[in-house]
Scaffold this motif. Structure first.
Motif, PDB file in Angstrom:
ATOM      1  N   UNK A 149       8.923 -91.635 -62.752  1.00  0.00           N
ATOM      2  CA  UNK A 149       8.200 -91.898 -61.507  1.00  0.00           C
ATOM      3  C   UNK A 149       7.597 -93.368 -61.407  1.00  0.00           C
ATOM      4  N   UNK A 150       7.713 -94.144 -62.659  1.00  0.00           N
ATOM      5  CA  UNK A 150       7.386 -95.494 -62.531  1.00  0.00           C
ATOM      6  C   UNK A 150       8.355 -96.361 -61.540  1.00  0.00           C
ATOM      7  N   UNK A 151       7.682 -97.174 -60.812  1.00  0.00           N
ATOM      8  CA  UNK A 151       8.409 -97.921 -59.743  1.00  0.00           C
ATOM      9  C   UNK A 151       8.895 -99.337 -60.361  1.00  0.00           C
ATOM     10  N   UNK A 152       9.873 -99.785 -60.499  1.00  0.00           N
ATOM     11  CA  UNK A 152      10.621-101.087 -61.291  1.00  0.00           C
ATOM     12  C   UNK A 152      10.895-102.003 -60.092  1.00  0.00           C
ATOM     13  N   UNK A 153      10.664-103.033 -60.437  1.00  0.00           N
ATOM     14  CA  UNK A 153      10.982-104.403 -59.699  1.00  0.00           C
ATOM     15  C   UNK A 153      11.760-105.227 -60.494  1.00  0.00           C
ATOM     16  N   UNK A 154      12.807-105.732 -60.203  1.00  0.00           N
ATOM     17  CA  UNK A 154      13.345-106.641 -61.067  1.00  0.00           C
ATOM     18  C   UNK A 154      14.005-107.835 -60.491  1.00  0.00           C
ATOM     19  N   UNK A 155      14.293-108.987 -61.010  1.00  0.00           N
ATOM     20  CA  UNK A 155      14.834-110.361 -60.158  1.00  0.00           C
ATOM     21  C   UNK A 155      15.620-111.161 -61.093  1.00  0.00           C
ATOM     22  N   UNK A 156      16.700-111.998 -60.485  1.00  0.00           N
ATOM     23  CA  UNK A 156      17.496-112.776 -61.464  1.00  0.00           C
ATOM     24  C   UNK A 156      17.516-114.089 -60.568  1.00  0.00           C
ATOM     25  N   UNK A 157      17.487-115.159 -61.210  1.00  0.00           N
ATOM     26  CA  UNK A 157      17.824-116.567 -60.757  1.00  0.00           C
ATOM     27  C   UNK A 157      18.924-117.001 -61.630  1.00  0.00           C
ATOM     28  N   UNK A 158      19.946-117.383 -60.900  1.00  0.00           N
ATOM     29  CA  UNK A 158      21.245-117.792 -61.529  1.00  0.00           C
ATOM     30  C   UNK A 158      21.937-119.038 -60.629  1.00  0.00           C
ATOM     31  N   UNK A 159      23.052-119.398 -61.367  1.00  0.00           N
ATOM     32  CA  UNK A 159      23.953-120.506 -60.875  1.00  0.00           C
ATOM     33  C   UNK A 159      25.208-119.748 -60.217  1.00  0.00           C
ATOM     34  N   UNK A 160      25.266-118.184 -60.497  1.00  0.00           N
ATOM     35  CA  UNK A 160      26.508-117.520 -60.319  1.00  0.00           C
ATOM     36  C   UNK A 160      25.855-116.450 -59.614  1.00  0.00           C
ATOM     37  N   UNK A 161      26.647-115.413 -58.893  1.00  0.00           N
ATOM     38  CA  UNK A 161      26.348-114.401 -58.003  1.00  0.00           C
ATOM     39  C   UNK A 161      25.959-113.211 -59.035  1.00  0.00           C
ATOM     40  N   UNK A 162      25.214-112.251 -58.539  1.00  0.00           N
ATOM     41  CA  UNK A 162      24.498-111.174 -59.402  1.00  0.00           C
ATOM     42  C   UNK A 162      24.938-109.904 -58.588  1.00  0.00           C
TER      43      UNK A 162
END
Length: 213
Positions: A149-162
């Motif tokens: 039930x935990x809510x997870x937020x994730x993010x990525x910054x890169x020079x390529x698509x994700x």
């Protein structure tokens, strides 16, 4: 400044917390302070937590300094700067009890960033429980110790698509200078949550995640 606002259905957690993705906006101008005005943050509530995932590009030696949400100082729950010091990802949050929109202000120290993206989520409660930082590999992943039930937020910054697996992509921006910022969320189903990320290359990967409980 460009915006692409996409609201998702709320995700209800076993603890009674609901997490809802609200909006994405980005600015490709060089600035030491970015002000993203009137971002939607959902219904006012005394326990409402607003989570902001920030992806930015800057010269080595410059770092993200502060984040405020509706005038409330946010805590940087997790930060990742890639090895070259150029791409940076921060997930920050604060309890913001009033208003249905808020100005999100991001400041930098050491100089100006060259572009900045934010994604906004609203939780009806909770606080940061665990964090994870992705290795600078292709593919890579985030593994968080969680409770169901935990809510997870994730993010990525890169020079390529994700490309994400194990989480729902909420935004994926492609900006001038080949900067890509992407954000996703998930509801944990057990003691470990693994989110796989395929960035299509190893250049400048700055990825991180937070579980809120």
């Amino acid at each position: 400044m460009r915006a692409g606002i996409v609201a998702s259905a709320g995700k209800h957690l076993s603890s009674g917390i609901t997490g809802t993705y609200q909006a994405t906006v980005y600015d490709e101008e060089d600035r030491a302070t970015y002000t993203f005005s009137a971002q939607p943050i959902g219904a006012a509530a005394s326990s409402r937590r607003v989570v902001v995932a920030i992806g930015c590009r800057h010269s080595s030696g410059i770092t993200l300094n502060t984040v405020t949400i509706g005038g409330v100082a946010a805590t940087k729950d997790v930060t990742k700067i890639e090895a070259g010091g150029i791409n940076e990802t921060v997930i920050a949050s604060a309890v913001v009890p009033t208003g249905t929109t808020a100005d999100v202000v991001v400041t930098f120290t050491g100089g100006s960033a060259v572009r900045c993206t934010i994604g906004v989520w609203t939780l009806t409660g909770g606080s940061p429980a665990t964090t994870a930082i992705a290795a600078e590999t292709d593919p890579t992943s985030l593994t968080l110790s969680t409770s169901s039930g935990d809510f997870v937020v994730a993010a990525v910054t890169a020079q390529v698509t994700v490309v994400w697996s194990g989480a729902s992509e909420r935004f994926n921006t492609s900006e001038t200078g080949n900067t890509h910022v992407s954000g996703a969320d998930a509801v944990a189903s057990g003691a470990s949550t693994v989110i796989s990320v395929d960035p299509g290359g190893t250049t400048g990967i700055a990825g991180c995640g937070v579980a809120y409980a």
